[in-house]
Design a protein around this motif. Structure first.
Motif, short mmCIF file in Angstrom:
data_model
loop_
_atom_site.label_atom_id
_atom_site.label_comp_id
_atom_site.label_asym_id
_atom_site.label_seq_id
_atom_site.Cartn_x
_atom_site.Cartn_y
_atom_site.Cartn_z
N SER A 1 0.76 -1.11 0.10
CA SER A 1 -0.26 -0.62 -0.30
C SER A 1 1.04 1.06 0.20
N GLY A 2 1.86 1.29 0.88
CA GLY A 2 3.06 2.62 1.18
C GLY A 2 3.32 3.04 -0.85
N VAL A 3 4.28 1.38 -0.94
CA VAL A 3 4.25 1.72 -2.50
C VAL A 3 3.35 2.35 -3.47
N MET A 4 2.62 1.88 -3.25
CA MET A 4 1.74 2.78 -3.95
C MET A 4 1.07 3.87 -3.84
N VAL A 5 1.16 4.28 -3.13
CA VAL A 5 0.59 5.68 -2.34
C VAL A 5 1.42 6.31 -3.23
N ALA A 6 2.89 6.61 -2.52
CA ALA A 6 3.87 7.39 -3.07
C ALA A 6 3.90 6.80 -4.55
N ALA A 7 4.34 6.01 -5.40
CA ALA A 7 3.85 6.27 -6.94
C ALA A 7 3.36 7.34 -7.78
N SER A 8 1.93 6.99 -6.73
CA SER A 8 0.97 7.35 -7.01
C SER A 8 0.96 9.13 -7.03
N ILE A 9 1.66 9.52 -5.91
CA ILE A 9 1.81 10.80 -5.81
C ILE A 9 2.63 11.07 -6.70
N TRP A 10 4.44 10.90 -6.56
CA TRP A 10 5.38 10.77 -7.06
C TRP A 10 5.59 10.74 -8.55
N SER A 11 5.19 9.79 -9.00
CA SER A 11 5.66 9.37 -10.13
C SER A 11 4.10 9.34 -11.54
N LEU A 12 3.01 9.44 -10.97
CA LEU A 12 2.47 9.72 -11.81
C LEU A 12 1.92 11.51 -11.14
N ILE A 13 1.04 11.67 -10.23
CA ILE A 13 -0.04 12.99 -9.77
C ILE A 13 1.11 14.08 -10.33
N ILE A 14 2.75 14.51 -10.06
CA ILE A 14 3.38 15.30 -9.53
C ILE A 14 3.53 15.96 -10.77
N PRO A 15 4.53 14.62 -12.16
CA PRO A 15 4.27 14.70 -13.48
C PRO A 15 3.53 15.40 -13.75
N VAL B 1 1.34 -2.81 12.55
CA VAL B 1 2.26 -3.74 11.70
C VAL B 1 1.97 -3.22 10.31
N GLY B 2 0.93 -3.45 9.99
CA GLY B 2 0.28 -3.02 8.48
C GLY B 2 0.93 -1.54 8.78
N VAL B 3 0.26 -0.22 9.64
CA VAL B 3 0.51 0.92 9.32
C VAL B 3 2.57 1.18 9.28
N ILE B 4 3.35 0.55 10.08
CA ILE B 4 4.38 0.31 9.67
C ILE B 4 5.16 0.49 8.86
N MET B 5 4.78 -0.60 7.89
CA MET B 5 5.11 -1.01 7.20
C MET B 5 4.67 -0.15 5.75
#
Length: 260
Positions: A43-57, A240-244
């Protein structure tokens, strides 16, 4: 299509395949706590990818619109959300930990619907990689080769646990190891196919690139909020999910900035 783009499309698929192969090397099914941790990381990877790799560009490419530069990103984002909502309602699938299938009534086997659930959320990941590489090829989307590679690597990293999460429970339900591996790999095959189709489509409509980038972001965010976050929060020890999640988010953000 260049060799770099071909490799970029295959990297996420290789992550799913490697994860699915865990069924051959691990004797027991992944524990619920481990599955929550891996889901949180994805989940964390997908959220960050959505922001930095997709929405910001997407917004950077729309800068000539001035204060309205957010508009293509917002429109594309909502189109992505609605597209996944449509798929969610027309494809029968069964989420992890769920007893009741979603989508239209179906006589499909439980294992088949579990594979369809993973396949469903792999679609936007494939689109995301495809549209980023399409933007890189067009030279007009403010996307670097490093940024495109960062997205492919980030999705591959989060695909590894996804492959294990689908193949090992299937084996635990009585499916042979070879078939469980095949189904896990098959669930990820939609990614390179979706990425290739997206590259072809995006190449025809380069001016729509901001909409396509944010469309993929919306589709990925739908999967995170509708499926992955509820799964990582199920039962005890959901912290644990939140930390990961935080670890996955940080890793993807670092990859994008460092390689981009």
């Amino acid at each position: 299509m260049g060799s770099d783009a071909c490799m970029g499309l295959l990297i996420p698929f290789m992550g799913t395949t490697a994860g699915s192969a865990c069924v051959f090397f691990m004797k027991r099914e992944l524990g619920a706590k481990v599955q929550r941790a891996l889901t949180g990381f994805a989940s964390g990877v997908m959220v960050a990818a959505s922001i930095w790799s997709l929405i910001i560009p997407a917004m950077e490419q729309s800068e000539p619109m001035g204060k309205l530069s957010f508009l293509p990103a917002a429109v594309g984002f909502w189109c992505g959300i609605l597209f996944l909502l449509l798929l969610d309602s027309v494809i029968p699938h069964l989420h992890m930990y769920a007893e009741k299938a979603e989508g239209p009534k179906s006589k499909l086997k439980r294992t088949t619907m579990m594979v369809l659930a993973v396949t469903l959320h792999n679609i936007p990941e494939g689109m995301a990689v495809g549209v980023v590489y399409a933007g890189l090829r067009s030279g007009s989307a403010m996307i670097t080769a490093g940024g495109a590679l960062a997205l492919a690597l980030g999705i591959a990293i989060q695909n590894f646990p996804e492959g294990a999460i689908i193949s090992m429970p299937l084996h635990a339900e009585g499916v042979s190891k070879a078939k469980a591996f095949f189904y896990g790999t098959l669930s990820g095959a939609v990614e390179p196919v979706g990425a290739l189709l997206t590259i072809i489509a995006a190449g025809l409509v380069v001016p729509a690139m901001p909409y396509l980038l944010s469309f993929a972001a919306g589709a990925m965010m739908y999967v995170v909020v509708e499926e992955l976050i509820p799964e990582m929060s199920t039962g005890e020890h959901s912290n644990v999910g939140v930390i990961m999640f935080s670890l996955g988010f940080t890793l993807m953000m670092a990859l994008d900035v460092a390689l981009g």
